[in-house]
Design a protein around this motif. Structure first.
Motif, short mmCIF file in Angstrom:
data_model
loop_
_atom_site.label_atom_id
_atom_site.label_comp_id
_atom_site.label_asym_id
_atom_site.label_seq_id
_atom_site.Cartn_x
_atom_site.Cartn_y
_atom_site.Cartn_z
N SER A 162 0.83 -1.20 0.00
CA SER A 162 0.00 0.00 0.00
C SER A 162 0.86 1.26 0.00
O SER A 162 0.57 2.23 -0.71
N ARG A 163 1.95 1.21 0.76
CA ARG A 163 2.87 2.35 0.80
C ARG A 163 3.52 2.56 -0.57
O ARG A 163 3.70 3.69 -1.01
N GLY A 164 3.84 1.44 -1.24
CA GLY A 164 4.43 1.54 -2.57
C GLY A 164 3.48 2.18 -3.57
O GLY A 164 3.89 3.00 -4.39
N LEU A 165 2.20 1.81 -3.49
CA LEU A 165 1.19 2.41 -4.39
C LEU A 165 1.02 3.90 -4.11
O LEU A 165 0.87 4.71 -5.04
N THR A 166 1.04 4.25 -2.83
CA THR A 166 0.90 5.66 -2.47
C THR A 166 2.07 6.48 -3.00
O THR A 166 1.90 7.57 -3.55
N LEU A 167 3.28 5.93 -2.85
CA LEU A 167 4.46 6.63 -3.35
C LEU A 167 4.45 6.71 -4.87
O LEU A 167 4.87 7.72 -5.44
N PHE A 168 3.97 5.66 -5.53
CA PHE A 168 3.87 5.68 -6.99
C PHE A 168 2.93 6.80 -7.44
O PHE A 168 3.23 7.53 -8.39
N ALA A 169 1.81 6.93 -6.74
CA ALA A 169 0.86 8.01 -7.06
C ALA A 169 1.50 9.38 -6.83
O ALA A 169 1.34 10.30 -7.64
N ALA A 170 2.25 9.52 -5.73
CA ALA A 170 2.91 10.79 -5.43
C ALA A 170 3.97 11.12 -6.47
O ALA A 170 4.08 12.28 -6.93
N MET A 171 4.75 10.12 -6.88
CA MET A 171 5.77 10.33 -7.90
C MET A 171 5.14 10.67 -9.25
O MET A 171 5.65 11.51 -10.00
N SER A 172 4.03 10.01 -9.56
CA SER A 172 3.33 10.29 -10.82
C SER A 172 2.81 11.73 -10.83
O SER A 172 2.91 12.43 -11.84
N LEU A 173 2.26 12.15 -9.69
CA LEU A 173 1.78 13.53 -9.58
C LEU A 173 2.93 14.52 -9.74
O LEU A 173 2.79 15.55 -10.43
N ALA A 174 4.09 14.21 -9.14
CA ALA A 174 5.26 15.09 -9.28
C ALA A 174 5.69 15.19 -10.73
O ALA A 174 6.04 16.28 -11.22
N SER A 175 5.65 14.06 -11.45
CA SER A 175 6.05 14.09 -12.86
C SER A 175 5.06 14.89 -13.71
O SER A 175 5.45 15.61 -14.63
N LEU A 176 3.75 14.76 -13.40
CA LEU A 176 2.74 15.52 -14.13
C LEU A 176 2.89 17.02 -13.87
O LEU A 176 2.76 17.85 -14.79
N LEU A 177 3.16 17.37 -12.61
CA LEU A 177 3.39 18.78 -12.29
C LEU A 177 4.65 19.30 -13.00
O LEU A 177 4.68 20.44 -13.48
N GLY A 178 5.66 18.45 -13.08
CA GLY A 178 6.87 18.83 -13.80
C GLY A 178 6.60 19.04 -15.28
O GLY A 178 7.10 20.00 -15.89
N ALA A 179 5.80 18.14 -15.87
CA ALA A 179 5.46 18.27 -17.29
C ALA A 179 4.67 19.55 -17.54
O ALA A 179 4.90 20.26 -18.52
N LEU A 180 3.72 19.85 -16.62
CA LEU A 180 2.93 21.08 -16.75
C LEU A 180 3.82 22.31 -16.61
O LEU A 180 3.70 23.27 -17.39
N PHE A 181 4.74 22.26 -15.65
CA PHE A 181 5.66 23.38 -15.44
C PHE A 181 6.55 23.58 -16.66
O PHE A 181 6.76 24.72 -17.13
N GLY A 182 7.07 22.48 -17.20
CA GLY A 182 7.92 22.57 -18.40
C GLY A 182 7.16 23.11 -19.58
O GLY A 182 7.68 23.93 -20.35
#
Length: 206
Positions: A16-36
């Protein structure tokens, strides 16, 4: 007390912790893509020209048809992030930097995608999309998973340090960590192979 485990043998809490971190990392990448993407759209013309040249050079490498060079370029662009994540995982205090990795990779992806797709709809744009998107997606996924694994190991090391149990299951966890990064390297290689194959098949039509 029996610990409930998933099908692959891992405790459910860790899964469950791994899935939560995956979601957090995915959100960070999407925010990075939006920022870029926003930076690319709203920055001054000189920087936009530099980014445009970067994207064009990316395509030129593929147009040249040099199989070795295409593979090396595709592998190295993701390999740098995998290496950084792998090394950071052995630090108990590297979590902030590990969270930053998918954001930075996402930012680069956002810039590339805007430059590739920010033209009027045409056959050339569609071909660029078909060539670039699969490689960008697989690369981003690999970095997200690598950053997650690094953060999980960093958290484990931090917990060991706090509880003064420096070698409590560390060997097995490190073996699993290395095995997963070998798998991520294999995923990156598959992405590079797909990137190369699409470039060879499609870019000659531009």
């Amino acid at each position: 007390m029996q610990i409930k485990r998933t099908k692959n043998g891992e405790p459910r809490a860790r899964s469950s912790r791994g899935l939560t971190l995956f979601a957090a990392m995915s959100l960070a990448s999407l925010l990075g893509a939006l920022f870029g993407a926003l930076c690319c759209v709203y920055m001054d013309s000189s920087l936009a020209d530099i980014l445009s040249e970067t994207e064009e050079s990316l395509l030129n490498v593929r147009r040249e048809g040099d199989l070795t060079r295409i593979l090396f370029t595709s592998l190295s662009s993701t390999g740098v992030y995998l290496l950084a994540a792998f090394l950071l995982g052995f630090s108990a205090i590297a979590q902030p930097v590990e969270l930053l990795l998918p954001f930075l990779r996402g930012m680069g992806s956002g810039v590339i995608l805007v430059q590739a797709y920010g033209e009027s709809l045409s056959k050339a744009t569609a071909i660029k999309a078909a060539v670039i998107f699969p490689g960008v997606f697989i690369s981003l996924l690999a970095v997200i998973l690598a950053a997650r694994e690094a953060l999980l190991l960093s958290n484990r090391l931090l917990s060991m340090v706090i509880h003064d149990k420096l070698f409590d299951g560390l060997l097995n966890r490190t073996k699993l960590y290395i095995t997963r990064f070998v798998g991520l390297l294999a995923l990156t290689s598959v992405g590079a192979a797909i990137d190369t194959a699409l470039a060879m098949l499609l870019l000659g039509r531009l």
